[in-house]
Enzyme design. Structure first.
Site, PDB file in Angstrom:
ATOM      1  N   GLU A  91     -13.132  -2.623 -12.067  1.00 27.54           N
ATOM      2  CA  GLU A  91     -12.406  -3.381 -13.077  1.00 27.54           C
ATOM      3  C   GLU A  91     -12.276  -4.841 -12.691  1.00 27.54           C
ATOM      4  O   GLU A  91     -12.258  -5.208 -11.523  1.00 27.54           O
ATOM      5  CB  GLU A  91     -11.058  -2.752 -13.390  1.00 27.54           C
ATOM      6  CG  GLU A  91     -10.123  -2.578 -12.236  1.00 27.54           C
ATOM      7  CD  GLU A  91      -8.844  -1.878 -12.709  1.00 27.54           C
ATOM      8  OE1 GLU A  91      -8.733  -0.671 -12.461  1.00 27.54           O
ATOM      9  OE2 GLU A  91      -7.981  -2.535 -13.302  1.00 27.54           O
ATOM     10  N   CYS A 111     -11.255   2.161  -2.793  1.00 25.54           N
ATOM     11  CA  CYS A 111     -10.763   1.487  -1.588  1.00 25.54           C
ATOM     12  C   CYS A 111     -10.340   2.545  -0.591  1.00 25.54           C
ATOM     13  O   CYS A 111      -9.865   3.609  -0.976  1.00 25.54           O
ATOM     14  CB  CYS A 111      -9.569   0.601  -1.938  1.00 25.54           C
ATOM     15  SG  CYS A 111      -8.955  -0.396  -0.556  1.00 25.54           S
ATOM     16  N   CYS A 118      -0.379   1.035  -3.982  1.00 26.32           N
ATOM     17  CA  CYS A 118      -1.537   0.522  -4.722  1.00 26.32           C
ATOM     18  C   CYS A 118      -2.316   1.640  -5.420  1.00 26.32           C
ATOM     19  O   CYS A 118      -2.603   2.672  -4.826  1.00 26.32           O
ATOM     20  CB  CYS A 118      -2.446  -0.232  -3.760  1.00 26.32           C
ATOM     21  SG  CYS A 118      -3.899  -0.943  -4.553  1.00 26.32           S
ATOM     22  N   SER A 190      -8.513 -12.128  -0.957  1.00 29.29           N
ATOM     23  CA  SER A 190      -7.275 -11.487  -0.514  1.00 29.29           C
ATOM     24  C   SER A 190      -7.606 -10.307   0.394  1.00 29.29           C
ATOM     25  O   SER A 190      -8.438  -9.473   0.066  1.00 29.29           O
ATOM     26  CB  SER A 190      -6.516 -10.996  -1.751  1.00 29.29           C
ATOM     27  OG  SER A 190      -5.349 -10.308  -1.374  1.00 29.29           O
ATOM     28  N   SER A 213      -2.264 -10.070   2.535  1.00 33.19           N
ATOM     29  CA  SER A 213      -1.262  -9.162   1.973  1.00 33.19           C
ATOM     30  C   SER A 213      -0.361  -8.690   3.103  1.00 33.19           C
ATOM     31  O   SER A 213      -0.731  -7.809   3.873  1.00 33.19           O
ATOM     32  CB  SER A 213      -1.960  -7.966   1.321  1.00 33.19           C
ATOM     33  OG  SER A 213      -2.793  -8.433   0.287  1.00 33.19           O
ATOM     34  N   HIS A 215       3.469  -8.160   2.907  1.00 32.06           N
ATOM     35  CA  HIS A 215       4.347  -7.143   2.308  1.00 32.06           C
ATOM     36  C   HIS A 215       5.493  -6.651   3.185  1.00 32.06           C
ATOM     37  O   HIS A 215       6.369  -5.921   2.713  1.00 32.06           O
ATOM     38  CB  HIS A 215       3.553  -5.941   1.784  1.00 32.06           C
ATOM     39  CG  HIS A 215       2.472  -6.282   0.810  1.00 32.06           C
ATOM     40  ND1 HIS A 215       2.617  -7.234  -0.171  1.00 32.06           N
ATOM     41  CD2 HIS A 215       1.206  -5.804   0.684  1.00 32.06           C
ATOM     42  CE1 HIS A 215       1.495  -7.323  -0.870  1.00 32.06           C
ATOM     43  NE2 HIS A 215       0.624  -6.485  -0.372  1.00 32.06           N
ATOM     44  N   CYS A 332      -3.233  -3.367 -10.269  1.00 28.33           N
ATOM     45  CA  CYS A 332      -4.622  -3.259  -9.798  1.00 28.33           C
ATOM     46  C   CYS A 332      -5.055  -1.807  -9.747  1.00 28.33           C
ATOM     47  O   CYS A 332      -4.388  -0.966  -9.182  1.00 28.33           O
ATOM     48  CB  CYS A 332      -4.752  -3.774  -8.366  1.00 28.33           C
ATOM     49  SG  CYS A 332      -3.750  -5.149  -7.962  1.00 28.33           S
TER      50      CYS A 332
HETATM   51  N1  SAH Z   1      -7.512  -5.319  -0.518  1.00 31.39           N
HETATM   52  C1  SAH Z   1      -7.094  -6.658  -0.771  1.00 31.39           C
HETATM   53  C2  SAH Z   1      -7.207  -7.122  -2.198  1.00 31.39           C
HETATM   54  C3  SAH Z   1      -6.837  -6.212  -3.323  1.00 31.39           C
HETATM   55  S1  SAH Z   1      -5.197  -6.036  -3.866  1.00 31.39           S
HETATM   56  C4  SAH Z   1      -5.685  -6.859  -0.277  1.00 31.39           C
HETATM   57  O1  SAH Z   1      -5.078  -5.921   0.203  1.00 31.39           O
HETATM   58  O2  SAH Z   1      -5.226  -7.974  -0.288  1.00 31.39           O
HETATM   59  C5  SAH Z   1      -4.541  -7.588  -4.363  1.00 31.39           C
HETATM   60  C6  SAH Z   1      -3.063  -7.718  -4.068  1.00 31.39           C
HETATM   61  O3  SAH Z   1      -2.267  -6.888  -4.935  1.00 31.39           O
HETATM   62  C7  SAH Z   1      -2.700  -7.298  -2.652  1.00 31.39           C
HETATM   63  O4  SAH Z   1      -1.748  -8.189  -2.140  1.00 31.39           O
HETATM   64  C8  SAH Z   1      -2.102  -5.935  -2.874  1.00 31.39           C
HETATM   65  O5  SAH Z   1      -1.318  -5.559  -1.788  1.00 31.39           O
HETATM   66  C9  SAH Z   1      -1.344  -6.150  -4.164  1.00 31.39           C
HETATM   67  N2  SAH Z   1      -0.980  -4.923  -4.869  1.00 31.39           N
HETATM   68  C10 SAH Z   1      -1.630  -3.762  -4.939  1.00 31.39           C
HETATM   69  N3  SAH Z   1      -0.970  -2.872  -5.694  1.00 31.39           N
HETATM   70  C11 SAH Z   1       0.133  -3.494  -6.125  1.00 31.39           C
HETATM   71  C12 SAH Z   1       1.233  -3.111  -6.948  1.00 31.39           C
HETATM   72  N4  SAH Z   1       1.319  -1.883  -7.468  1.00 31.39           N
HETATM   73  N5  SAH Z   1       2.183  -4.028  -7.173  1.00 31.39           N
HETATM   74  C13 SAH Z   1       2.093  -5.275  -6.661  1.00 31.39           C
HETATM   75  N6  SAH Z   1       1.101  -5.695  -5.886  1.00 31.39           N
HETATM   76  C14 SAH Z   1       0.130  -4.817  -5.610  1.00 31.39           C
END
Ligand code: SAH
Length: 350
Positions: A91, A111, A118, A190, A213, A215, A332
């Protein structure tokens, strides 16, 4: 079979010469694929018919098929679910901001990083994407919207640094003068924090933005959210960030998804502030997107503001991610996951 859309300009020239073609044919072909965004050899009107037929037969041009497209009535954001030639799904999202049009692309089908909040990881990793498959997400969207893409963020499904070699080819082809020539500063990658790859990327001295990322600001909390944290400690990550900054001159952005009652306390903000200050990083706060399969809830508005204020008081540059396309499948990976689920239930073509 050679995927010619994944060959950079120099490689395409060598490849053309190896087929007995003149180097200038490679220039024409590259231009058709990566600047004029042709969808078929048939469109490449200044190539001899015999060459076009040979290419068609021996080197089919990679294209993506849009399986689903959602357009937000609120802000025009478009979400695309594309099928790759082997049927895998990815996507991509198109967003319009004041400073231009952004495309968010996927770097893998699925992934394997397993982050707890996620949706992209729920079905595991199917495979890495080729450079052509990353580029083509942008090309297909540019064809559909008929608007130039100004910014690219590699923040869709997948961990880009887990597909490192292909990512690097993709970044070069996207930003060099032979293709779309998007400025490196307009590209963001990212990562969940693969330390060896961050250090390797630093040596490439690209001017792209690296988003980490994070968190969580302690190893204990980060381990509970992100399995990758068991491999690399925050200390190691911060060292990698400093190396990245030193080698490239680019500041890192920390992404921090605020999850109600999990990582949004005053103490969390104070610890995050120390990490950001020590590495000269910006912080981008993301109100967590609820995913049906996961128990997490987003922090309420006041708590998000309080968190932001606390960081700002200590001199940290903070932004809150603006939410785009709230009325279409949110977080995502939800579009892909929803589609895979519906296929399992036999509800094709919803
Ligand atoms: N694998 C990479 C890029 C993909 S995700 C990474 O981890 O950075 C892009 C961003 O969205 C990342 O910061 C991820 O942690 C965040 N993300 C994923 N699912 C999410 C959700 N449900 N709510 C908020 N952020 C989310």
């Amino acid at each position: 079979m050679t995927d010619i859309k994944s060959l950079d300009f120099a490689q395409l020239k060598d490849w053309a010469v190896s087929l007995g073609e003149k180097p200038f044919r490679a220039k024409q072909l590259y231009d058709w694929m990566h600047v004029r965004l042709a969808e078929s050899y048939g469109q490449m009107s200044d190539l001899p018919l015999s060459l076009r037929e040979r290419l068609e037969r021996d080197f089919p041009l990679l294209t993506l098929t849009a399986v689903k497209k959602q357009v937000s009535a609120l802000d025009g954001t478009r979400k695309y679910l594309f099928a790759l030639p082997d049927g895998n799904l990815v996507e991509s999202v198109w967003m319009q901001y004041r400073h231009g049009n952004s495309v968010c692309i996927s770097s893998q089908a699925g992934c394997r990083m397993g982050c707890a909040f996620c949706a992209s990881t729920l079905d595991g990793l199917a495979r890495d994407l080729m450079p052509s498959e990353m580029l083509e997400q942008i090309y297909a969207i540019q064809r559909d919207t008929k608007e130039r893409v100004d910014n690219v963020v590699v923040m869709g499904t997948g961990e880009p640094l887990d597909n490192y070699e292909n990512l690097l080819v993709f970044l070069r082809m996207l930003t060099d003068e032979h293709g779309l020539h998007i400025s490196q500063r307009s590209v963001t990658v990212s990562t969940c924090g693969l330390v060896p790859q961050i250090c390797a990327l630093a040596k490439e001295k690209l001017q792209i933005t690296l988003a980490l990322s994070l968190h969580a600001a302690t190893d204990e909390k980060r381990c509970a959210l992100m399995p990758v944290a068991k491999r690399y400690s925050i200390r190691e990550l911060m060292d990698a960030c400093r190396i990245y900054h030193k080698e490239t001159g680019r500041r890192i952005t920390f992404e921090y998804s605020l999850i109600g009652g999990v990582n949004d306390s005053g103490e969390d903000a104070a610890l995050l502030s120390i990490l950001a200050r020590n590495t000269g990083s910006h912080v981008n706060l993301i109100p967590v997107n609820p995913v049906k399969e996961r128990p997490f809830v987003r922090s309420d508005r006041e708590r998000i503001e309080a968190f932001k204020n606390k960081l700002e008081k200590t001199g940290i540059n903070v932004t809150i991610r603006r939410e785009m396309g709230r009325d279409i499948d949110g977080a995502c990976g939800q579009l892909r996951h929803g589609h895979l689920n519906s296929e399992q239930r036999g509800e094709r073509g919803r």
